[in-house]
Write an enzyme that holds these catalytic residues in place. Structure first.
Site, PDB file in Angstrom:
ATOM      1  CD  GLN A 259     -67.666 -10.963  67.191  1.00 48.79           C
ATOM      2  OE1 GLN A 259     -67.944  -9.963  67.839  1.00 48.79           O
ATOM      3  NE2 GLN A 259     -68.314 -12.103  67.362  1.00 48.79           N
ATOM      4  CG  HIS A 262     -72.300  -8.006  66.412  1.00 51.52           C
ATOM      5  ND1 HIS A 262     -73.557  -8.136  66.940  1.00 51.52           N
ATOM      6  CD2 HIS A 262     -71.660  -9.143  66.712  1.00 51.52           C
ATOM      7  CE1 HIS A 262     -73.662  -9.323  67.529  1.00 51.52           C
ATOM      8  NE2 HIS A 262     -72.524  -9.951  67.405  1.00 51.52           N
ATOM      9  CD  GLU A 327     -66.556  -8.629  72.910  1.00 50.74           C
ATOM     10  OE1 GLU A 327     -66.298  -8.090  71.809  1.00 50.74           O
ATOM     11  OE2 GLU A 327     -67.700  -8.656  73.397  1.00 50.74           O
ATOM     12  CG  HIS A 328     -65.732 -12.703  71.054  1.00 49.70           C
ATOM     13  ND1 HIS A 328     -66.205 -11.465  70.666  1.00 49.70           N
ATOM     14  CD2 HIS A 328     -66.711 -13.245  71.824  1.00 49.70           C
ATOM     15  CE1 HIS A 328     -67.407 -11.267  71.183  1.00 49.70           C
ATOM     16  NE2 HIS A 328     -67.748 -12.319  71.891  1.00 49.70           N
ATOM     17  CG  ASP A 361     -72.195 -14.510  69.925  1.00 49.38           C
ATOM     18  OD1 ASP A 361     -71.563 -13.991  70.860  1.00 49.38           O
ATOM     19  OD2 ASP A 361     -71.940 -14.297  68.726  1.00 49.38           O
ATOM     20  CG  HIS A 420     -58.717   3.707 114.686  1.00 52.48           C
ATOM     21  ND1 HIS A 420     -59.220   4.959 114.484  1.00 52.48           N
ATOM     22  CD2 HIS A 420     -59.095   2.975 113.593  1.00 52.48           C
ATOM     23  CE1 HIS A 420     -59.879   4.996 113.326  1.00 52.48           C
ATOM     24  NE2 HIS A 420     -59.815   3.803 112.774  1.00 52.48           N
TER      25      HIS A 420
END
Lengths: 433, 433
Positions: A259, A262, A327-328, A361, A420
């Site tokens: 990670q 990145h 996230e992961h 991934d 209505h």
């Protein structure tokens, strides 16, 4: 050096709260520039897109060359090695198989009043996918965005991918072909998002735009939201590994670095019930950082946002993980299934030491577009659901209307919505005659 | 006078495009004011909320009286008539039964590589629901927002509802009770949204905020999005009725007026294959407008945004409907099921002449929070799905990793993400030893 925290320490809560609240992203304010670009594309169409592409990508295009021709795509695909092609094909096949299971079913039933109720799912007609150019031009992202759309039944799928100085990534074009993409345009930035949302003479408008991009792309997506649907605006990537001492420290170090490499704003966290193991992983990270190609980026991420947290037991690990909503999430423990049961908020979970996050991934099957920045508390990763929508269905019989109509009329009157109530009453009066 | 269009006329396409693109809403730009309010609530918490409530709602509160007590709620509920209570109970029961069917199931399977894949759904932990005060304080909206959340399994559900001058709507409080709402706060505006998103000493923060509101509430929801999840930002209501000549013109007129009476910006459209029937409906609308309580609002909506479109046949009606992508669609034709099959974009469909749209607003079962402004092309109405999120699951065995790991490594290398590749390679090397 990353932060080392002990969950039993007196100051842990304050330190953990700081970690949770760390602002990792500085988004430049490009909204005014983006607003002008969008207005220009709406007004001048192709001419604006071509002018902006010449300016930003140093590429001269015409309405005829905005789109890659089939022959061009074919030629690029031919440049891909057999090994890379086989890898991409395996990825496409596995991602398709996983996402095919996500298609929900239509439902219809008749209830005790005699009313027939249900719903029906239909695909978005046309979708556009943004693919970044340059270094972050990832063929895997093409698969992860395009395959759910095609599985959903989207009829027309267009890709925009900038090709600065005319350089295209053959693997991106092959991924587009494998995923069944219908049109590929060599444009990017806010101008590409505007072209997809509003259309030009050459590019027909789409109904939904997904895919990652820089600050300009993100701002453009926010601006066209409403006119078209968009996916989430993703932040920097994150991983949390929960590991006990019976793990290979080097493997865990590589998972954290996968990670960190990145983005300098990425965040890699380790929670362990063994302080010595935590130290061993940190040492293994340092060793790998000596030689890693992207050591500048990964080192900065680990130094600024990395953390090793020691907990008393795995229940405490799960509780902290649920506050992080990663996230992961890797569960490298003796019984990952048992620990998994205790996790309430996470984008994707990888169970056991033989499931490095990198598998997800590329070839695992699940999507790699996942909620960042703690948004797994309320949102999900990209899926087939992002490319379909539900229409609810109701059909009353005269008997059903007699049974439930008076309640609708009463509520309409209580809300002072006379028409209505009358729309129900007029029918009831006719039926009761 | 609404517009009368003939789909066979030479100028139809231009007129229809104008109708589709009509801007019906003038949203005042309140973003700067809202930004200040949110910053104030984040900074000063309860004190800011109390001060703003005194200013905007002319109501003096303390941290102790921000929330309705159980006794207060009980006292308000006791004011509701038996008939209204029974109607609300029937609505709650039917909406609950419909939404209970929306819960998707968890999945897990083992594929041919030996990998175990799947996903799991979990509820959002805490949700907040905005309920407008004053005239538009609709108990039906409380049910439609709160019930999906409770069916989803949301543990903590808080409502904010402004009570200008201290006046509360007993039906709103009864609806909250019937739907299982846990906390009700007498605050509104951007300050209430900020309090839900960021929390104060008295109000714990939530993870997701839904519900309708004015321009200030909408701007506040946009601003807190990311920190929390939000539902759609709804625009003015719309209905499209497709009717053949074998209908009661007055019933159809009332259906059109039941949208028009919501808001001067609402839009009511009729498509018919019989021009004379279209004239009869327009005449019936005019007649009803003579006496309708909300004739000022409904009349303005019908005059400014209403339209009657004559088509050659029902296939043409379906094609136009799909371009409109209406929020509400009534199919008042001999074979509504056959016509329904041709509809690809609509929020909710009401089949047959005994299913007035108003049934769906209250007691039908489906949600009445639906995509407006053509967004049914890419989005769905509110549902249980808005209060749950999916976590994907992957578990590799050593054999599975050997089978698919090399492809992941190849793709990682092609994307220049070395650590990704190494995290797989290190494990493969150990397994292959």
């Amino acid at each position: 050096m990353p932060v080392f925290l002990d969950a039993q320490a007196a100051d842990f809560e304050a330190a953990f709260t700081t970690l949770l609240g760390a602002k990792r992203e500085d988004s430049p304010d490009v909204d005014a520039i983006v607003a002008d670009i969008i207005a220009d594309v709406r007004h001048r169409g192709d001419a604006a897109v071509i002018e902006l592409t010449a300016k930003f990508d140093r590429l001269e295009l015409t309405p005829e060359t905005l789109r890659f021709s089939e022959d061009e795509i074919e030629a690029y695909c031919a440049q891909v090695s057999d090994a890379d092609r086989a890898a991409l094909e395996l990825a496409a096949e596995r991602v398709t198989a996983y996402h095919a299971r996500q298609m929900p079913s239509d439902e219809s039933w008749t209830d005790e009043s005699g009313a027939t109720l249900g719903w029906r799912w239909t695909p978005v007609s046309a979708a556009g996918l943004y693919v970044p150019g340059g270094l972050a031009s990832y063929p895997s992202s093409v698969l992860m965005n395009a395959i759910p759309a095609k599985v959903a039944g989207v009829e027309r799928l267009a890709i925009v991918v900038p090709t600065p100085d005319g350089v295209a990534n053959p693997l991106v074009l092959l991924a587009a072909r494998l995923a069944g993409v219908d049109e590929v345009y060599r444009i990017g930035g806010a101008q590409a998002v505007a072209a997809l949302a509003y259309g030009t003479d050459t590019i027909a408008p789409v109904d939904k735009i997904t895919g990652p991009g820089n600050a300009f792309v993100a701002a453009a997506k926010r601006r066209v939201f409403g006119k078209v649907g968009i996916d989430m605006i993703a932040g920097p990537s994150e991983i949390l590994v929960i590991a006990d001492k019976d793990n290979n420290a080097d493997w865990i170090a590589l998972d954290l670095l996968s990670q960190a490499e990145h983005d300098e704003s990425a965040q890699s966290l380790l929670i362990t019930d063994d302080a010595d193991f935590g130290q061993a992983v940190a040492a293994a990270v340092d060793k790998r950082l000596e030689t890693l190609e992207r050591r500048e980026i990964a080192g900065a991420s680990w130094r600024d946002f990395g953390a090793v947290i020691t907990v008393a037991d795995l229940d405490e690990a799960a509780a902290l993980s649920n506050r992080i909503a990663p996230e992961h999430l890797e569960l490298c423990v003796a019984d990952p299934d048992a620990l998994c049961e205790k996790i309430t908020h996470a984008g994707a979970i990888f169970l056991g030491q033989f499931t490095p996050e990198a598998i997800g991934d590329y070839v695992g099957g699940p999507n790699h577009v996942l909620p960042t920045a703690r948004s797994a508390r309320f949102s999900s990763g990209l899926s087939v659901m992002d490319f379909i929508k539900r229409t609810t269905l109701s059909k009353m019989t005269p008997e059903a209307l007699k049974a439930i109509g008076p309640a609708a009329e009463a509520l309409a009157i209580s809300e002072s919505l006379e028409a209505h109530g009358l729309s129900v009453r007029a029918r009831l009066d006719a039926l009761n005659k």
